[in-house]
Enzyme design. Structure first.
Site, PDB file in Angstrom:
ATOM      1  N   SER A  18       0.825  -1.203   0.000  1.00 31.55           N
ATOM      2  CA  SER A  18       0.000   0.000   0.000  1.00 31.55           C
ATOM      3  C   SER A  18       0.861   1.257   0.000  1.00 31.55           C
ATOM      4  O   SER A  18       1.590   1.518  -0.945  1.00 31.55           O
ATOM      5  CB  SER A  18      -0.974  -0.031   1.185  1.00 31.55           C
ATOM      6  OG  SER A  18      -1.953   0.965   1.059  1.00 31.55           O
ATOM      7  N   ASP A  58      -2.993   6.598  -3.307  1.00 26.90           N
ATOM      8  CA  ASP A  58      -1.735   6.034  -2.848  1.00 26.90           C
ATOM      9  C   ASP A  58      -1.305   4.973  -3.862  1.00 26.90           C
ATOM     10  O   ASP A  58      -2.007   4.726  -4.854  1.00 26.90           O
ATOM     11  CB  ASP A  58      -1.864   5.494  -1.425  1.00 26.90           C
ATOM     12  CG  ASP A  58      -2.780   4.290  -1.322  1.00 26.90           C
ATOM     13  OD1 ASP A  58      -3.636   4.114  -2.202  1.00 26.90           O
ATOM     14  OD2 ASP A  58      -2.648   3.527  -0.350  1.00 26.90           O
ATOM     15  N   ASP A 115      -1.274   1.729  -4.319  1.00 25.77           N
ATOM     16  CA  ASP A 115      -2.148   0.642  -4.768  1.00 25.77           C
ATOM     17  C   ASP A 115      -3.582   1.107  -4.950  1.00 25.77           C
ATOM     18  O   ASP A 115      -4.481   0.301  -5.200  1.00 25.77           O
ATOM     19  CB  ASP A 115      -2.078  -0.559  -3.827  1.00 25.77           C
ATOM     20  CG  ASP A 115      -2.706  -0.290  -2.466  1.00 25.77           C
ATOM     21  OD1 ASP A 115      -2.635   0.867  -2.001  1.00 25.77           O
ATOM     22  OD2 ASP A 115      -3.243  -1.229  -1.848  1.00 25.77           O
ATOM     23  N   ASP A 156      -5.942   2.192  -3.034  1.00 24.57           N
ATOM     24  CA  ASP A 156      -7.063   1.894  -2.134  1.00 24.57           C
ATOM     25  C   ASP A 156      -7.372   3.079  -1.222  1.00 24.57           C
ATOM     26  O   ASP A 156      -8.372   3.064  -0.509  1.00 24.57           O
ATOM     27  CB  ASP A 156      -6.830   0.606  -1.332  1.00 24.57           C
ATOM     28  CG  ASP A 156      -5.686   0.680  -0.335  1.00 24.57           C
ATOM     29  OD1 ASP A 156      -4.903   1.659  -0.364  1.00 24.57           O
ATOM     30  OD2 ASP A 156      -5.553  -0.253   0.476  1.00 24.57           O
TER      31      ASP A 156
END
Length: 570
Positions: free
Chosen positions: A157, A309, A311, A313
């Site tokens: 992440s 961000d 990834d 999410d």
């Protein structure tokens, strides 16, 4: 590999089975140096092999490198084999469960994903890997879309560049949510057994499938329906950054389908790059992470900025503000979450969700947030006659709230489309916020005006956070112990009314390392270790009679919380 082995013995056994030339080249000189009596090398091996990277409800997450306390091909192979054994154990006799695997643009994400897929296939599961690097929400969507028993996303992440991780989802009755107890402990036990009894070379591997692009197209189509562009979207001038991540390819396809103008992009950050060369921490919350976005916005004369961000999410939103340094300020996760919650509540109420209990006996429509997020969401739910749930931190809990129509956590995570993704989704949240902004533009208003409207309707809520990043996580445990042993009588000059220790079980929550302090003026301080980073966090919430009063209360509380943590650390 025996858990009773010394770090040097464990390192030798690890080297003998490691299929990765890079980590072998990293480990072999350390072993040689330790064998020759080098104290620094021995200490390094102790750090790498003295403990094992723990598998928990967040899956795995840690620094890349050789060792049981690092993310690498050996550890991931053991994790995949252990998770496969768990899924076989839970599967109906004669069935062949499906596992779908996704990966982002971090270093080794594609390698870890391919290893996992081959091992799942070797265990007799149907393994389906997504067609290329994609956002985490696409993986969470694919678990449900493909009716999979489970999913794995290889990502860390928003963590620092040298980290990677392994997020695990369950299908079926879990509806594609992340794992919770007791699944985490059961999976961890299987992983331990694999690590103790099997070398990587002996783990069976098989042929896996590559998912058709139709999976991605289905996510794009579903997410475009979150907020089809209204007339107010015409001429919208805005800036977007992917923070060196994987968000833009998917987002841009959704924007075109939903009818929104494409943004001005931050060119230096728009392509996936696991080195994250322009940011120290690829997290929009971190100081300086959005500086390039703000520079791009100033040059473009933009109305607002959106950032995912790496990834995708999480979502950050920023607006022009003459009082802010550089003329731009990022909204807090609570501010954005409350706006999106307001939007969801309005829609739920308009659809009649609050009128009565559902005829089919299902849960009433609800809003949900983590217990460290703004209490303002409860005020929104009450205003519209919806249920409200405060959960433990993490979307593994938020996504399971009964009747959820919207959920958020203050760390820039939002669940706006629970029928599509039962996890935080920075892409669908971006579409929802674009819809809000476009609707406001039709009325000649900005997002700042919408924020003012929220305060006028529901009250003046303000939130803050004090974070302490540490090199030695033992410091966090000592601070939490000190706060429990000598609880404060006041914070910032305001009397502490009561303290709730979630380790002992409070309000039906599962036990957790969380202290919740309620102050005499209605303010709240919650202290807990971060679940994904070496940080101690204190979450601050106040409600004032005006914006100025709330800001003053928050400033006092912030000063008091910093003093409290410093005293506990001493």
């Amino acid at each position: 590999m025996s858990t009773s082995a010394s770090p040097l013995e464990a390192a030798r056994a690890w080297l003998a089975q490691d299929p990765d030339e890079d980590t072998r080249a990293e480990l072999a000189p350390l072993i040689d140096a330790a064998e020759s009596g080098d104290a620094a090398a021995s200490a390094e091996l102790e750090d790498r092999f003295g403990v094992r990277l723990e598998f928990g409800t967040a899956g795995l997450r840690g620094r890349l490198g050789a060792g049981s306390n690092r993310m690498n091909r050996v550890l991931v192979s053991q994790a995949a084999a252990g998770f496969a054994a768990y899924l076989r154990e839970k599967a109906a006799e004669g069935s062949r469960p499906t596992v779908v695997i996704g990966y982002d643009g971090r270093r080794n994400s594609d390698v870890f994903a391919a290893d996992s897929a081959a091992i799942f296939a070797g265990a007799g599961l149907r393994a389906v890997i997504l067609p290329r690097l994609l956002p985490t929400p696409v993986l969470a969507f694919a678990v449900r879309h493909l009716d999979a028993a489970a999913g794995v996303m290889v990502t860390a992440s928003h963590n620092p560049p040298d980290d990677n991780g392994y997020k695990v989802y369950l299908g079926g009755d879990d509806h594609g949510s992340q794992i919770v107890a007791p699944a985490d402990a059961e999976i961890a036990a299987h992983i331990e057994r694999v690590a103790e009894t099997t070398t990587v070379a002996d783990i069976p591997r098989g042929e896996y499938e590559v998912a058709d692009e139709a999976v991605v197209r289905a996510y794009v189509a579903a997410t475009a329906t979150v907020a089809p562009a209204p007339a107010g979207a015409a001429g919208m001038n805005w800036v977007y950054t992917a923070m060196h991540g994987v968000g833009y390819e998917t987002l841009s396809a959704i924007l075109q389908l939903a009818g929104y103008p494409l943004p001005v992009v931050v060119e230096e950050q728009i392509e996936p790059d696991g080195r994250f060369p322009t940011v120290a921490f690829p997290n929009p919350e971190e100081p300086g992470a959005m500086d390039l976005s703000f520079a791009t916005a100033r040059a473009a004369g933009a109305e607002f900025v959106l950032a995912n961000d790496p990834d995708a999410d999480r979502l950050a939103v920023a607006i022009p503000d003459d009082s802010a340094d550089g003329g731009w300020r990022r909204l807090t996760g609570n501010e954005t979450g409350l706006l999106l919650g307001w939007r969801a509540a309005e829609r739920a109420a308009a659809a009649g969700a609050a009128a009565s209990d559902p005829a089919d006996g299902s849960a009433r429509a609800s809003l949900a947030c983590s217990l460290v997020s703004s209490p303002g969401l409860e005020a929104v739910a009450a205003h519209y006659g919806l249920d409200f749930h405060a959960t433990l931190t993490g979307f593994k809990w938020i996504s399971r709230a009964p009747g959820i129509v919207f959920g958020f956590e203050e760390a820039l995570g939002y669940l706006v489309n629970p029928e599509t993704v039962r996890d935080k989704d920075g892409i669908s949240a971006a579409v929802a916020i674009l819809g809000m902004i476009a609707e406001a533009r039709e009325e000649g208003r900005t997002l700042a005006d919408v924020l003012d409207g929220f305060a006028a309707t529901f009250g003046f809520f303000q939130s803050g956070q004090v974070s302490l990043r540490v090199a030695d996580t033992a410091i966090i445990g000592r601070i939490m112990s000190a706060l429990r042993d000598s609880p404060p009588a006041e914070i910032g000059g305001v009397v502490v009314d009561r303290i709730e220790d979630l380790l002992t079980g409070v309000d039906g929550y599962p036990p957790g390392d969380v202290l919740r302090l309620w102050l005499a003026d209605g303010s709240r301080v919650i202290v807990r270790p971060s679940g994904t980073e070496p940080k101690l966090k204190a979450y601050l919430d106040v409600r004032g009679t005006s914006a100025e009063d709330a800001a003053a209360r928050l400033a006092t509380l912030d000063s008091g919380a910093r003093a409290l943590i410093a005293a506990a650390q001493a």
